[in-house]
Design an enzyme around this catalytic site. Sequence first.
Site, PDB file in Angstrom:
ATOM      1  N   GLU A 160      16.298  60.865  -2.688  1.00 23.79           N
ATOM      2  CA  GLU A 160      16.440  60.206  -1.386  1.00 23.79           C
ATOM      3  C   GLU A 160      17.373  60.791  -0.170  1.00 23.79           C
ATOM      4  OE1 GLU A 160      18.044  56.207  -2.343  1.00 23.79           O
ATOM      5  OE2 GLU A 160      16.166  55.724  -3.133  1.00 23.79           O
ATOM      6  N   GLU A 265       8.397  54.832  -9.341  1.00 23.86           N
ATOM      7  CA  GLU A 265       9.334  53.716  -9.453  1.00 23.86           C
ATOM      8  C   GLU A 265       8.418  52.360  -8.948  1.00 23.86           C
ATOM      9  OE1 GLU A 265      13.160  53.865  -7.563  1.00 23.86           O
ATOM     10  OE2 GLU A 265      13.219  56.104  -8.334  1.00 23.86           O
TER      11      GLU A 265
END
Length: 387
Positions: A160, A265
């Site tokens: 991220e 995810e």
Amino acid sequence: MKEKAALLTMVFAALLLTNCSNLSKTSATKQLSTLKDAYKDDFLIGTAVNVNQIKETNPRLTEVEVAHFNAVTPENIMKAEILQPEKGRYDFELADQMVDQAKRRNMLINAHALIWHSQLPGFVRRMKDADSVRHFFKDHITTVATRYKDKVYSWDVVNEALNEDGTMRKSIFLDKMGEEFVVEAFRLTQAVSPETKLYYNDYNIEQPKKRAGAIRLIKQIQAAGVRIDGVGIQGHWNVNNIPMKDIEDSILEFAALGVDVMFTELDISVLPHPFQSATADISARAEYQAKMNPYAGGLPDSVQNKLADGYEALFRLFLKHKDKIGRVTLWGVSDADSWLNNWPVRGRTNYPLLFDRELKPKPAFDQIMNIKQDVSLTQGTNHGQLN
Ligand code: XIL
């Protein structure tokens, strides 16, 4: 005459019965019963594992996990705040347990995550000077990646690092080390763990602007002569907004860079989203309101079927591009354990995964299994049409 006719009818009936039972035998043997077997020629099927799974507190959960998945990602226990709670004091207890367990179970580990601005230990969050940050950066990567070299299959090296518009996210690493920190993280990991696959992982990188940012980062790493093996699209989506075209474009564009594409995810929320646009930023939080928790008493069939159709459409797309996709990881096994019950609003009842709260397979599971069966065997078993 009559007797002959009766005999013929009996023979016919007997033949018919044998045929039927043969048929059902064939379909029974053909029926694939586990996810990892159904997709064994396509890509790895992973799940996130939490502390309860590592401690094996629920035998049924263990059973389902081992039966259906061949890869694991630690949901939290390899994050920096857990591995190095205080400066220079590492705690590898749970991570080591997980590594041993995965080895016993023949499951590959995607270790998650070396460098991430979230879930950092307090001592790092409080750092003011660049030298301390650089020291933590190098020491943490080197210590952790060395310990698990040859034990984990892959690392989410950087998690991220991007904003929605594709620019670099403000973080302690960007602030103290500049944009180069991404290349540096990959360089350091590669140096100590040369056999491990190295990935960049992020949410919403299927979105065009953020995707362009990820492509820029991947190219920077490659241009520096550093290895990057893959990119992880997290895949925290909402049942009303699964961006199929953006996902397909991303698979193609990332693969064109010569890296593996992974869905790392995956979960599909069925609940209303409190923000203007989709995010998986764990610091984004909203207050509980009853209207934000509409299915506390159960999920209506219409939503259940929509969720199943969403999963089916995604897995059909993954299969179409299976030559470019290395792994599809669900962010948990059962709805009971999903982080989406408590994020971004605490105390809700969400239904984002493939197994329900009793660990029974949901229609979404059936549908992604059915698409791997012979077409003739699946007719009539699908819940609704794809759009
Ligand atoms: C989440 C975990 O699922 C939660 O248990 C934890 O409280 C916060 O982090 N992106 C990531 C994951 O890369 O590590 C996050 O996991 C979800 C968003």
